[in-house]
Design a protein around this motif. Sequence first.
Motif, PDB file in Angstrom:
ATOM      1  N   GLU A  21       8.739   0.733 -10.641  1.00  0.00           N
ATOM      2  CA  GLU A  21       8.081   1.822 -11.359  1.00  0.00           C
ATOM      3  C   GLU A  21       7.367   1.208 -12.541  1.00  0.00           C
ATOM      4  O   GLU A  21       7.874   0.293 -13.186  1.00  0.00           O
ATOM      5  CB  GLU A  21       9.087   2.871 -11.846  1.00  0.00           C
ATOM      6  CG  GLU A  21       9.670   3.701 -10.742  1.00  0.00           C
ATOM      7  CD  GLU A  21      10.599   4.788 -11.270  1.00  0.00           C
ATOM      8  OE1 GLU A  21      10.775   4.926 -12.495  1.00  0.00           O
ATOM      9  OE2 GLU A  21      11.165   5.492 -10.426  1.00  0.00           O
ATOM     10  N   ARG A  22       6.170   1.706 -12.805  1.00  0.00           N
ATOM     11  CA  ARG A  22       5.402   1.256 -13.964  1.00  0.00           C
ATOM     12  C   ARG A  22       4.681   2.486 -14.500  1.00  0.00           C
ATOM     13  O   ARG A  22       3.778   3.003 -13.852  1.00  0.00           O
ATOM     14  CB  ARG A  22       4.409   0.176 -13.582  1.00  0.00           C
ATOM     15  CG  ARG A  22       5.066  -1.080 -13.056  1.00  0.00           C
ATOM     16  CD  ARG A  22       4.065  -2.100 -12.657  1.00  0.00           C
ATOM     17  NE  ARG A  22       3.003  -1.478 -11.869  1.00  0.00           N
ATOM     18  CZ  ARG A  22       2.115  -2.141 -11.150  1.00  0.00           C
ATOM     19  NH1 ARG A  22       2.129  -3.435 -11.118  1.00  0.00           N
ATOM     20  NH2 ARG A  22       1.193  -1.498 -10.469  1.00  0.00           N
ATOM     21  N   THR A  43      10.195  -0.812 -14.432  1.00  0.00           N
ATOM     22  CA  THR A  43      11.592  -0.667 -14.035  1.00  0.00           C
ATOM     23  C   THR A  43      11.984  -1.763 -13.061  1.00  0.00           C
ATOM     24  O   THR A  43      11.235  -2.059 -12.120  1.00  0.00           O
ATOM     25  CB  THR A  43      11.822   0.711 -13.372  1.00  0.00           C
ATOM     26  OG1 THR A  43      11.362   1.720 -14.263  1.00  0.00           O
ATOM     27  CG2 THR A  43      13.281   0.940 -13.053  1.00  0.00           C
ATOM     28  N   VAL A  44      13.143  -2.350 -13.291  1.00  0.00           N
ATOM     29  CA  VAL A  44      13.717  -3.354 -12.390  1.00  0.00           C
ATOM     30  C   VAL A  44      15.189  -3.014 -12.160  1.00  0.00           C
ATOM     31  O   VAL A  44      15.775  -2.203 -12.881  1.00  0.00           O
ATOM     32  CB  VAL A  44      13.588  -4.792 -12.958  1.00  0.00           C
ATOM     33  CG1 VAL A  44      12.137  -5.213 -13.075  1.00  0.00           C
ATOM     34  CG2 VAL A  44      14.309  -4.934 -14.288  1.00  0.00           C
ATOM     35  N   THR A  90      10.219  -2.259 -21.889  1.00  0.00           N
ATOM     36  CA  THR A  90       8.928  -1.961 -22.505  1.00  0.00           C
ATOM     37  C   THR A  90       7.892  -3.003 -22.077  1.00  0.00           C
ATOM     38  O   THR A  90       8.089  -4.201 -22.253  1.00  0.00           O
ATOM     39  CB  THR A  90       9.032  -1.936 -24.048  1.00  0.00           C
ATOM     40  OG1 THR A  90       9.618  -3.151 -24.503  1.00  0.00           O
ATOM     41  CG2 THR A  90       9.855  -0.756 -24.526  1.00  0.00           C
ATOM     42  N   THR A  91       6.814  -2.516 -21.519  1.00  0.00           N
ATOM     43  CA  THR A  91       5.759  -3.396 -21.005  1.00  0.00           C
ATOM     44  C   THR A  91       5.133  -4.234 -22.115  1.00  0.00           C
ATOM     45  O   THR A  91       4.828  -5.411 -21.912  1.00  0.00           O
ATOM     46  CB  THR A  91       4.679  -2.561 -20.303  1.00  0.00           C
ATOM     47  OG1 THR A  91       5.301  -1.765 -19.282  1.00  0.00           O
ATOM     48  CG2 THR A  91       3.608  -3.432 -19.680  1.00  0.00           C
ATOM     49  N   ALA A  92       4.981  -3.656 -23.298  1.00  0.00           N
ATOM     50  CA  ALA A  92       4.355  -4.394 -24.400  1.00  0.00           C
ATOM     51  C   ALA A  92       5.221  -5.533 -24.906  1.00  0.00           C
ATOM     52  O   ALA A  92       4.729  -6.409 -25.615  1.00  0.00           O
ATOM     53  CB  ALA A  92       3.999  -3.441 -25.538  1.00  0.00           C
ATOM     54  N   SER A  93       6.518  -5.556 -24.536  1.00  0.00           N
ATOM     55  CA  SER A  93       7.375  -6.673 -24.942  1.00  0.00           C
ATOM     56  C   SER A  93       7.264  -7.868 -23.995  1.00  0.00           C
ATOM     57  O   SER A  93       7.852  -8.914 -24.245  1.00  0.00           O
ATOM     58  CB  SER A  93       8.837  -6.229 -25.055  1.00  0.00           C
ATOM     59  OG  SER A  93       9.400  -5.947 -23.787  1.00  0.00           O
TER      60      SER A  93
END
Length: 132
Positions: A21-22, A43-44, A90-93
């Motif tokens: 999921e993104r 999501t993983v 968090t994608t930005a991390s």
Amino acid sequence: MLTGGCHCGAVRYEAGGEPFERALCHCELCRKTTGAPAVAWFTVREADLTMSGEPVRYASSDHAERTFCGRCGTQISFRDAAYADRIDITTASLDDPEAAPPVEQIWVRSRPSWMASAHTLPDDLERRPLKA
């Protein structure tokens, strides 16, 4: 392998496997815990995540927990008890946020009205220096 961590480097992670999921989340809890108008997540499986350092845990609701760096405050993850085998990061991390871009938006009914037209704001490509 996706790698990332907090701003100061005290918390690092490696996420194996393909994110399933993104999303760009507009829910009130995400906005309040980050101070941002939306948060991008991927999501993983929990088993595919390795984290180093000592992230601080915060119960943001009766069923969810978030982790963040206790030193610099960067939010790293979100875990919902209803989905114990998975974790949102968090994608930005990410060291390379382009590696897992959002493919959908969620909780759009909670989105601030001005976010719907944010893409029309002018870009300031000059990055003007701050005045003293």
